[in-house]
Design a protein around this motif. Structure first.
Motif, PDB file in Angstrom:
ATOM      1  N   ARG A  53      92.253  63.732  26.239  1.00 23.94           N
ATOM      2  CA  ARG A  53      92.549  64.519  25.034  1.00 23.94           C
ATOM      3  C   ARG A  53      92.229  63.811  23.875  1.00 23.94           C
ATOM      4  NH1 ARG A  53      95.307  69.043  24.885  1.00 23.94           N
ATOM      5  NH2 ARG A  53      96.163  68.839  27.051  1.00 23.94           N
ATOM      6  N   ILE A  54      91.512  64.334  22.937  1.00 23.35           N
ATOM      7  CA  ILE A  54      90.805  63.675  21.697  1.00 23.35           C
ATOM      8  C   ILE A  54      91.020  64.511  20.757  1.00 23.35           C
ATOM      9  CG2 ILE A  54      88.924  62.320  20.918  1.00 23.35           C
ATOM     10  CD1 ILE A  54      87.737  62.032  23.577  1.00 23.35           C
ATOM     11  N   PRO A  55      91.920  64.233  19.967  1.00 24.37           N
ATOM     12  CA  PRO A  55      92.280  65.100  18.587  1.00 24.37           C
ATOM     13  C   PRO A  55      90.880  65.569  17.663  1.00 24.37           C
ATOM     14  CG  PRO A  55      94.156  63.711  18.718  1.00 24.37           C
ATOM     15  CD  PRO A  55      93.150  63.021  19.783  1.00 24.37           C
ATOM     16  N   ARG A  56      90.171  64.401  17.554  1.00 18.64           N
ATOM     17  CA  ARG A  56      88.763  64.490  16.763  1.00 18.64           C
ATOM     18  C   ARG A  56      88.001  65.601  17.281  1.00 18.64           C
ATOM     19  NH1 ARG A  56      85.591  58.969  14.285  1.00 18.64           N
ATOM     20  NH2 ARG A  56      84.059  60.148  13.464  1.00 18.64           N
ATOM     21  N   LEU A  57      88.055  65.903  18.372  1.00 15.35           N
ATOM     22  CA  LEU A  57      87.179  66.910  18.797  1.00 15.35           C
ATOM     23  C   LEU A  57      87.324  68.144  18.324  1.00 15.35           C
ATOM     24  CD1 LEU A  57      86.968  66.017  22.906  1.00 15.35           C
ATOM     25  CD2 LEU A  57      85.353  65.831  21.186  1.00 15.35           C
ATOM     26  N   ALA A  58      88.503  68.462  18.021  1.00 17.17           N
ATOM     27  CA  ALA A  58      88.816  69.787  17.432  1.00 17.17           C
ATOM     28  C   ALA A  58      88.558  69.862  15.920  1.00 17.17           C
ATOM     29  CB  ALA A  58      90.464  69.944  17.684  1.00 17.17           C
ATOM     30  N   LYS A  59      88.282  68.743  15.159  1.00 19.41           N
ATOM     31  CA  LYS A  59      88.171  68.880  13.831  1.00 19.41           C
ATOM     32  C   LYS A  59      86.697  68.215  13.515  1.00 19.41           C
ATOM     33  CE  LYS A  59      90.902  64.738  13.029  1.00 19.41           C
ATOM     34  NZ  LYS A  59      92.119  64.008  12.551  1.00 19.41           N
ATOM     35  N   ASP A  60      85.794  67.670  14.470  1.00 16.92           N
ATOM     36  CA  ASP A  60      84.779  67.077  14.148  1.00 16.92           C
ATOM     37  C   ASP A  60      83.739  67.359  15.020  1.00 16.92           C
ATOM     38  OD1 ASP A  60      82.641  65.254  13.456  1.00 16.92           O
ATOM     39  OD2 ASP A  60      83.807  63.589  13.084  1.00 16.92           O
ATOM     40  N   SER A  61      82.906  68.546  14.552  1.00 16.78           N
ATOM     41  CA  SER A  61      81.977  69.147  15.724  1.00 16.78           C
ATOM     42  C   SER A  61      80.817  68.177  15.928  1.00 16.78           C
ATOM     43  CB  SER A  61      81.500  70.453  15.175  1.00 16.78           C
ATOM     44  OG  SER A  61      80.723  70.291  13.831  1.00 16.78           O
ATOM     45  N   THR A  62      80.657  67.376  14.795  1.00 15.46           N
ATOM     46  CA  THR A  62      79.391  66.368  15.054  1.00 15.46           C
ATOM     47  C   THR A  62      79.686  65.545  16.050  1.00 15.46           C
ATOM     48  OG1 THR A  62      78.633  66.798  12.624  1.00 15.46           O
ATOM     49  CG2 THR A  62      77.872  64.658  13.958  1.00 15.46           C
ATOM     50  N   TYR A  63      80.957  64.799  16.020  1.00 15.67           N
ATOM     51  CA  TYR A  63      81.386  63.855  17.095  1.00 15.67           C
ATOM     52  C   TYR A  63      81.363  64.468  18.339  1.00 15.67           C
ATOM     53  CZ  TYR A  63      84.624  60.944  19.656  1.00 15.67           C
ATOM     54  OH  TYR A  63      85.008  60.125  20.800  1.00 15.67           O
ATOM     55  N   ALA A  64      81.825  65.858  18.415  1.00 19.09           N
ATOM     56  CA  ALA A  64      82.078  66.478  19.812  1.00 19.09           C
ATOM     57  C   ALA A  64      80.774  66.809  20.343  1.00 19.09           C
ATOM     58  CB  ALA A  64      82.787  67.867  19.491  1.00 19.09           C
ATOM     59  N   GLU A  65      79.621  67.084  19.724  1.00 23.38           N
ATOM     60  CA  GLU A  65      78.404  67.242  20.206  1.00 23.38           C
ATOM     61  C   GLU A  65      77.846  65.864  20.601  1.00 23.38           C
ATOM     62  OE1 GLU A  65      74.813  68.995  21.485  1.00 23.38           O
ATOM     63  OE2 GLU A  65      76.752  69.693  21.135  1.00 23.38           O
ATOM     64  N   LYS A  66      77.859  64.938  19.462  1.00 22.60           N
ATOM     65  CA  LYS A  66      77.484  63.395  20.021  1.00 22.60           C
ATOM     66  C   LYS A  66      78.026  62.704  21.302  1.00 22.60           C
ATOM     67  CE  LYS A  66      75.483  59.734  17.426  1.00 22.60           C
ATOM     68  NZ  LYS A  66      75.137  59.109  16.098  1.00 22.60           N
ATOM     69  N   LEU A  67      79.370  63.091  21.448  1.00 16.44           N
ATOM     70  CA  LEU A  67      80.108  62.467  22.597  1.00 16.44           C
ATOM     71  C   LEU A  67      79.568  62.977  23.988  1.00 16.44           C
ATOM     72  CD1 LEU A  67      82.149  60.663  23.965  1.00 16.44           C
ATOM     73  CD2 LEU A  67      83.993  62.269  23.331  1.00 16.44           C
ATOM     74  N   LYS A  68      79.474  64.461  23.851  1.00 12.68           N
ATOM     75  CA  LYS A  68      78.854  65.289  24.821  1.00 12.68           C
ATOM     76  C   LYS A  68      77.485  64.766  25.432  1.00 12.68           C
ATOM     77  CE  LYS A  68      78.296  70.054  26.296  1.00 12.68           C
ATOM     78  NZ  LYS A  68      76.880  70.082  26.637  1.00 12.68           N
ATOM     79  N   GLN A  69      76.651  64.532  24.319  1.00  8.25           N
ATOM     80  CA  GLN A  69      75.110  64.009  24.481  1.00  8.25           C
ATOM     81  C   GLN A  69      75.215  62.578  25.236  1.00  8.25           C
ATOM     82  OE1 GLN A  69      73.147  64.437  21.048  1.00  8.25           O
ATOM     83  NE2 GLN A  69      72.966  66.646  21.002  1.00  8.25           N
ATOM     84  N   VAL A  70      76.126  61.634  24.719  1.00  7.12           N
ATOM     85  CA  VAL A  70      76.114  60.351  25.276  1.00  7.12           C
ATOM     86  C   VAL A  70      76.759  60.485  26.710  1.00  7.12           C
ATOM     87  CG1 VAL A  70      77.352  58.437  25.086  1.00  7.12           C
ATOM     88  CG2 VAL A  70      76.607  59.480  22.919  1.00  7.12           C
ATOM     89  N   MET A  71      77.595  61.028  26.982  1.00  9.10           N
ATOM     90  CA  MET A  71      78.135  61.370  28.254  1.00  9.10           C
ATOM     91  C   MET A  71      77.119  61.955  29.148  1.00  9.10           C
ATOM     92  SD  MET A  71      82.071  61.468  28.174  1.00  9.10           S
ATOM     93  CE  MET A  71      83.210  60.465  27.263  1.00  9.10           C
ATOM     94  N   GLU A  72      76.498  63.000  28.717  1.00 16.76           N
ATOM     95  CA  GLU A  72      75.587  63.720  29.578  1.00 16.76           C
ATOM     96  C   GLU A  72      74.251  62.794  29.737  1.00 16.76           C
ATOM     97  OE1 GLU A  72      75.962  68.378  28.353  1.00 16.76           O
ATOM     98  OE2 GLU A  72      74.434  67.347  27.548  1.00 16.76           O
ATOM     99  N   TYR A  73      73.926  62.092  29.033  1.00 11.79           N
ATOM    100  CA  TYR A  73      72.986  61.090  29.262  1.00 11.79           C
ATOM    101  C   TYR A  73      73.273  59.845  30.092  1.00 11.79           C
ATOM    102  CZ  TYR A  73      68.680  58.367  27.880  1.00 11.79           C
ATOM    103  OH  TYR A  73      67.503  57.481  27.838  1.00 11.79           O
ATOM    104  N   ASP A  74      74.388  59.551  30.437  1.00 11.49           N
ATOM    105  CA  ASP A  74      74.693  58.508  31.315  1.00 11.49           C
ATOM    106  C   ASP A  74      74.637  58.964  32.580  1.00 11.49           C
ATOM    107  OD1 ASP A  74      76.428  56.401  32.692  1.00 11.49           O
ATOM    108  OD2 ASP A  74      77.497  56.207  30.978  1.00 11.49           O
ATOM    109  N   SER A  75      74.061  58.113  33.420  1.00  9.31           N
ATOM    110  CA  SER A  75      73.629  58.374  34.626  1.00  9.31           C
ATOM    111  C   SER A  75      74.525  58.167  35.612  1.00  9.31           C
ATOM    112  CB  SER A  75      72.368  57.405  35.026  1.00  9.31           C
ATOM    113  OG  SER A  75      72.989  55.977  35.165  1.00  9.31           O
TER     114      SER A  75
END
Length: 214
Positions: A53-75
Motif C-alpha cells: 500500500r503506497i499512498p503516493r499511487l493515489a495522488k501521483d499518476s506519473t509515479y504510479a505509471e513509472k513504478l509500474k513500468q519499472v517493475m514490468e521491465y524487471d525480469s
C-alpha cells in the motif's frame, strides 16, 4: 565620544553584520535537501506474491505509471497490477529463485528509486510495422516527385505516364494494407530483458537452484 569616533564605530559594525548575514546565507545554500522518502506498508504477502500500500499511487499518476513500468521491465517479476484508487500494487514473482526477504528488499528499493530510474521505451509490433510502411510510402512519394519533375522538364507540362500510374496505384495499395495490418496486430509491448544494472537497479544475489528445481 567624538563624532569621528562614532563614525568609525558604525563602520566597524556594518561590515561585521554583513559578514554574518553572508555566512548564514552561504550555510543555508550549502545544505542539500534530502530525497523525500516514499511511505509504504505491506498489506498482504504470501510466497510468490506481495501487495504494497503506497499512498503516493493515489495522488501521483506519473509515479504510479513509472513504478509500474519499472517493475514490468524487471525480469525477476512475472506480473504487476497497480490500483491507484486503492493506492496499492500487487507483484507476482517466481518462487525459489531468491528468498522472500531478498525480493521484498528489492521491491522496496524499486518503490523508493522509481522516480529517478529511466526506463527504456517499450517497442510495439504496431510501431515497428507502422514505421516500415511509412518508410515505403515516403520512398514512393519521393520517386513520384522525381518522375513528375522529369516529365515537367521534358514535356513542359504535367504528364501522367506509366510510372506515375504504377506508383500511385502502389501507394494506395500499401496505405490500405497498412490500415488493415495495424488493425489486426496486437498492441503488445516488446521489451529487452537486461541486467538490473541497465536500468539503475542493484543486482541481487541469487540462490543456487538444482536441476530438479528448473
Amino acid at each position: 565620544m567624538t563624532s569621528r569616533n562614532k563614525d568609525n564605530s558604525n563602520k566597524n559594525i556594518i561590515p561585521a553584520r554583513s559578514r554574518s548575514a553572508n555566512k548564514t546565507a552561504s550555510s543555508i545554500a550549502n545544505k542539500t535537501t534530502p530525497a523525500q522518502r516514499i511511505s509504504y506498508s505491506v498489506a498482504h504477502a504470501i510466497p510468490g506474491r506481495i501487495r504494497f500500500r503506497i499512498p503516493r499511487l493515489a495522488k501521483d499518476s506519473t509515479y504510479a505509471e513509472k513504478l509500474k513500468q519499472v517493475m514490468e521491465y524487471d525480469s525477476k517479476l512475472t506480473k504487476v497490477r497497480v490500483n491507484p484508487a486503492a493506492a496499492s500494487i500487487v507483484i507476482d514473482y517466481p518462487i525459489g529463485t531468491i528468498t522472500d526477504e531478498q525480493m521484498r528488499s528489492h521491491l522496496i528499493h524499486l518503490i523508493q528509486t522509481a522516480p529517478d530510474i529511466v526506463v527504456p521505451t517499450g517497442v510495439t509490433a504496431k510501431s515497428v510495422v507502422g514505421t516500415v510502411f511509412d518508410a515505403v510510402i515516403h520512398l514512393i512519394d519521393t520517386t513520384r516527385n522525381l518522375n513528375q519533375a522529369h516529365n515537367a522538364i521534358k514535356y513542359q507540362r504535367f504528364r501522367k505516364d506509366t510510372w506515375e500510374r504504377v506508383l500511385s496505384t502502389t501507394r494506395n495499395i500499401i496505405k490500405r494494407l497498412k490500415s488493415a495490418t495495424m488493425f489486426i496486430l496486437p498492441n503488445k509491448r516488446w521489451q529487452k530483458r537486461s541486467k538490473p544494472d541497465d536500468v539503475g537497479l542493484q543486482p541481487l544475489k541469487l540462490q543456487a537452484v538444482g536441476e530438479g528445481d528448473l
